[in-house]
Design a protein around this motif. Structure first.
Motif, PDB file in Angstrom:
ATOM      1  N   UNK A  75       0.829  -1.203   0.000  1.00 50.91           N
ATOM      2  CA  UNK A  75       0.000   0.000   0.000  1.00 50.91           C
ATOM      3  C   UNK A  75       0.866   1.255   0.000  1.00 50.91           C
ATOM      4  N   UNK A  76       2.002   1.185   0.703  1.00 55.20           N
ATOM      5  CA  UNK A  76       2.886   2.343   0.803  1.00 55.20           C
ATOM      6  C   UNK A  76       3.592   2.616  -0.515  1.00 55.20           C
TER       7      UNK A  76
ATOM      8  N   UNK B 291       6.640   2.356   6.779  1.00 56.54           N
ATOM      9  CA  UNK B 291       6.314   3.312   7.834  1.00 56.54           C
ATOM     10  C   UNK B 291       6.625   2.654   9.170  1.00 56.54           C
ATOM     11  N   UNK B 292       7.327   3.354  10.073  1.00 52.84           N
ATOM     12  CA  UNK B 292       7.614   2.754  11.384  1.00 52.84           C
ATOM     13  C   UNK B 292       6.351   2.307  12.088  1.00 52.84           C
ATOM     14  N   UNK B 293       6.459   1.201  12.827  1.00 59.74           N
ATOM     15  CA  UNK B 293       5.272   0.649  13.494  1.00 59.74           C
ATOM     16  C   UNK B 293       4.599   1.658  14.402  1.00 59.74           C
ATOM     17  N   UNK B 294       5.407   2.474  15.078  1.00 56.33           N
ATOM     18  CA  UNK B 294       4.812   3.409  16.023  1.00 56.33           C
ATOM     19  C   UNK B 294       4.038   4.531  15.327  1.00 56.33           C
TER      20      UNK B 294
ATOM     21  N   UNK C  36       4.977  12.187   5.321  1.00 54.27           N
ATOM     22  CA  UNK C  36       6.146  12.531   6.140  1.00 54.27           C
ATOM     23  C   UNK C  36       6.599  11.377   7.038  1.00 54.27           C
ATOM     24  N   UNK C  37       5.720  10.396   7.225  1.00 58.85           N
ATOM     25  CA  UNK C  37       6.066   9.257   8.068  1.00 58.85           C
ATOM     26  C   UNK C  37       6.774   8.143   7.285  1.00 58.85           C
ATOM     27  N   UNK C  38       6.769   8.254   5.970  1.00 63.94           N
ATOM     28  CA  UNK C  38       7.312   7.183   5.132  1.00 63.94           C
ATOM     29  C   UNK C  38       8.845   7.237   5.107  1.00 63.94           C
ATOM     30  N   UNK C  39       9.455   6.063   5.267  1.00 65.43           N
ATOM     31  CA  UNK C  39      10.906   5.934   5.148  1.00 65.43           C
ATOM     32  C   UNK C  39      11.229   5.254   3.818  1.00 65.43           C
ATOM     33  N   UNK C  40      12.204   5.805   3.093  1.00 65.54           N
ATOM     34  CA  UNK C  40      12.621   5.245   1.813  1.00 65.54           C
ATOM     35  C   UNK C  40      14.001   4.623   1.964  1.00 65.54           C
ATOM     36  N   UNK C  41      14.208   3.482   1.306  1.00 66.53           N
ATOM     37  CA  UNK C  41      15.463   2.745   1.444  1.00 66.53           C
ATOM     38  C   UNK C  41      16.110   2.492   0.085  1.00 66.53           C
ATOM     39  N   UNK C  42      17.419   2.464   0.102  1.00 62.56           N
ATOM     40  CA  UNK C  42      18.197   1.925  -1.013  1.00 62.56           C
ATOM     41  C   UNK C  42      18.313   0.431  -0.740  1.00 62.56           C
ATOM     42  N   UNK C  43      17.629  -0.367  -1.538  1.00 65.66           N
ATOM     43  CA  UNK C  43      17.452  -1.780  -1.207  1.00 65.66           C
ATOM     44  C   UNK C  43      17.884  -2.678  -2.357  1.00 65.66           C
TER      45      UNK C  43
ATOM     46  N   UNK D 274      16.471   6.505   4.434  1.00 62.85           N
ATOM     47  CA  UNK D 274      16.651   6.054   5.810  1.00 62.85           C
ATOM     48  C   UNK D 274      17.634   4.883   5.796  1.00 62.85           C
ATOM     49  N   UNK D 275      18.461   4.752   6.827  1.00 62.73           N
ATOM     50  CA  UNK D 275      19.383   3.609   6.865  1.00 62.73           C
ATOM     51  C   UNK D 275      18.663   2.324   7.247  1.00 62.73           C
TER      52      UNK D 275
END
Length: 587
Positions: A306-307, A342-345, A354-361, A403-404
């Motif tokens: 969904x994200x 998105x972090x669980x919290x 603004x809550x979404x974290x993006x990664x180099x994966x 995000x790391x």
């Protein structure tokens, strides 16, 4: 004006000449030039400046920054290219960033000069250990984004490089400065004559000290070369427990489209290119693993959530093509992508951007076309993947906000399909316009096999491979190391060769092969002795494939993996205490 007067003075000329000696000879010793003779005289510039200004602390600091800037300019000139292309900064911002980073990230030079001078003024005798201790301390405790240690240059000698199994590049730096300072001491005929006199029947205290110094240098040379030769022979004769056929695909994917190209058209060309390159290479015989580089297909993900759909980075055609390649050839496929969560919290019924974290994966697709384990990059690159301060993002629209990752897990891979395809129609990129990922898997359903894990590899993305302390944190016994990277940001420069050479010592520290897959060169295979197989590098800024059989070396926790920099810390501690005792006794 004061700086200009200094530079045109005799003192300034000599100083700049010293900076140049260290910077140029270090560069010539390193990849891709590889003239290792120069490494032994490269530190002479530092030694001369320290001797001329011994005890003049303010001048030593200034000269240290002089070394830093010129060393940076000669060896890391491509960083300017990175700030303008990767970071997207205009030249008037890129220039001060370049100069500022040269000073901030090369503090090892002023720290080295200050520490060397401090010890020399108190010991007041010729001690090569002072030079050795000082460079080790400076390289350990100063910030370096691109940790080009002098020991990496010494490692161009394959025998000496084997010592990295115990002490990484740090120990080789200490060895270099120990030997180089002794050579510096012998630069004048009078010094050589004084050494010859030690063999005459004069048993003075001074002669005994000089003779002791000669014996110490010979002992150090014997230890390093002897141990290196022993390790070289030991590991060269180790029989691998298996071999894995690995194909690297170098697609030369575009970085951005600021030059007016049509993004959709360029991505379609890229997908077609990758599909054709793989099929052409594997038409006769498949492999155990295909490796695509970092940003091999930029801007997208195969992670359907969904994200990722909300961020519009999930692209079903990307996933379909990856499934086609793995299913068509019945092999493992490892590729790079974006990912997000998105972090669980902070999770709720409504997605807040603004809550979404993006990664180099990077992720592995199994021979059955199933998306399996992924690895998110932990060590991010400043000015490329993140900014140190939030307000700086406004200066560069190109810099990512990644995000790391948090996990340091190996990537398992699977037994490949050994039976040939009998489908009526093989699928290709153009079929992804009409077939979803599930439809692709259904097309090859009669050829799916039981998924059996046969090994694992250690995943590293780009810059991470050059950080020895970080890489040893991975747990488990990998079959080999896979480093995917995108050096296209640096243009047709020496950066790609330097990047590889800085990471090459991980093969020796782990005694595992390294598969280096790049977007636009230089891709290469490196064995567990740090040798580049067939010395075959793919060309820069081009498409290419390279295929080799990777030996799986029997698992063994090397000294460096177990204890890290223990020997370097012990050396600094013992030498530091010895200097303290010596100074107290002779003060």
């Amino acid at each position: 004006m004061k700086l200009a007067r200094f530079l045109i003075s005799r003192e300034g000329f000599i100083s700049v000449l010293c900076y140049t000696v260290t910077a140029t000879f270090s560069f010539l010793s390193f990849a891709p030039v590889n003239l290792p003779f120069f490494v032994w005289i490269a530190p002479f510039g530092l030694f001369i400046i320290e001797k001329r200004y011994r005890g003049e602390w303010k001048k030593l600091i200034y000269h240290g920054f002089g070394f830093a800037i010129l060393f940076y300019l000669v060896s890391f000139h491509w960083i300017y290219h990175m700030t303008t292309v990767f970071g997207g900064f205009d030249w008037y911002l890129a220039v001060p960033i370049f100069i500022g980073s040269a000073i901030l990230l090369n503090f090892k030079f002023p720290v080295y000069l200050l520490l060397f001078s401090f010890l020399a003024t108190r010991v007041k005798r010729f001690f090569p250990l002072i030079a050795s201790f000082s460079i080790l301390f400076a390289e350990f405790f100063t910030p370096q984004v691109f940790p080009w240690y002098f020991g990496n240059v010494v490692a161009e000698n394959h025998i000496l490089a084997q010592n990295a199994e115990y002490m990484s590049a740090y120990g080789l730096s200490a060895f270099l400065f120990f030997v180089s300072y002794f050579l510096f001491y012998l630069r004048k005929p009078k010094q050589i004559l004084s050494l010859v006199k030690t063999y005459l029947p004069k048993h003075t205290l001074a002669n005994r000290r000089v003779l002791g110094g000669i014996f110490t240098v010979i002992l150090v040379l014997v230890v390093f070369f002897g141990n290196g030769y022993y390790l070289y022979q030991k590991w060269e004769n180790v029989k691998p427990i298996a071999e894995r056929d690995v194909l690297i695909v170098q697609p030369d994917a575009p970085l951005e489209f600021r030059d007016g190209r049509n993004p959709a058209e360029e991505i379609r060309k890229l997908m077609t290119r990758i599909d054709q390159m793989v099929e052409s290479e594997l038409k006769e015989k498949s492999v155990d693993l295909i490796v695509l580089p970092e940003s091999g297909i930029p801007f997208f993900t195969t992670h359907d959530s969904e994200i990722t759909r909300a961020m519009r980075i999930y692209w079903h055609q990307f996933e379909s093509l990856m499934a086609i390649i793995s299913l068509r050839h019945g092999t493992n496929l490892y590729f790079n992508e974006l990912d997000a969560d998105i972090p669980k919290e902070k999770q709720s019924n409504r997605i807040v951007r603004n809550d979404i974290r993006t990664y180099n994966s990077s992720v592995l697709m199994s021979p059955n076309g199933e998306r399996k384990n992924s690895y998110q990059k932990v060590f991010l690159l400043i000015f490329g993947e993140y900014m140190p301060f939030e307000w700086m993002y406004a200066l560069s629209g190109q810099t990512g906000q990644f995000a790391p990752g948090t996990k340091l897990d190996l990537i398992p891979y699977y037994e490949v399909r050994n039976t040939p395809n009998v489908v009526k129609k093989e699928l290709h990129w153009e079929d992804t316009f009409s077939l979803s990922p599930d439809s692709v898997r259904n097309h090859y359903k009669d050829h799916q096999i039981k998924e059996t894990v046969i090994g694992s590899f250690l995943p590293l993305i780009c810059y991470e491979v050059i950080i020895s302390e970080f890489v040893r944190k991975f747990q488990g016994d990998p079959d080999f190391i896979v480093n995917v990277t995108n050096d296209k940001w640096y243009g047709n420069s020496v950066e790609s060769f330097q990047h590889h050479t800085l990471g090459r010592l991980r093969a020796i520290e782990f005694r595992k092969w390294i598969v280096r897959s790049t977007n636009s060169g230089t891709s290469v295979f490196t064995d567990h002795l740090g040798r580049n197989i067939d010395n075959e590098f793919t060309p820069i800024e081009s498409t290419a494939t390279i295929r080799k059989k990777v030996s799986v070396i029997p698992g063994e926790m090397t000294f460096y993996r177990l204890y890290g920099n223990l020997l370097s810390y012990l050396f600094m501690g013992i030498v530091g205490i010895s200097f303290l005792v010596y100074v107290k006794r002779n003060s």
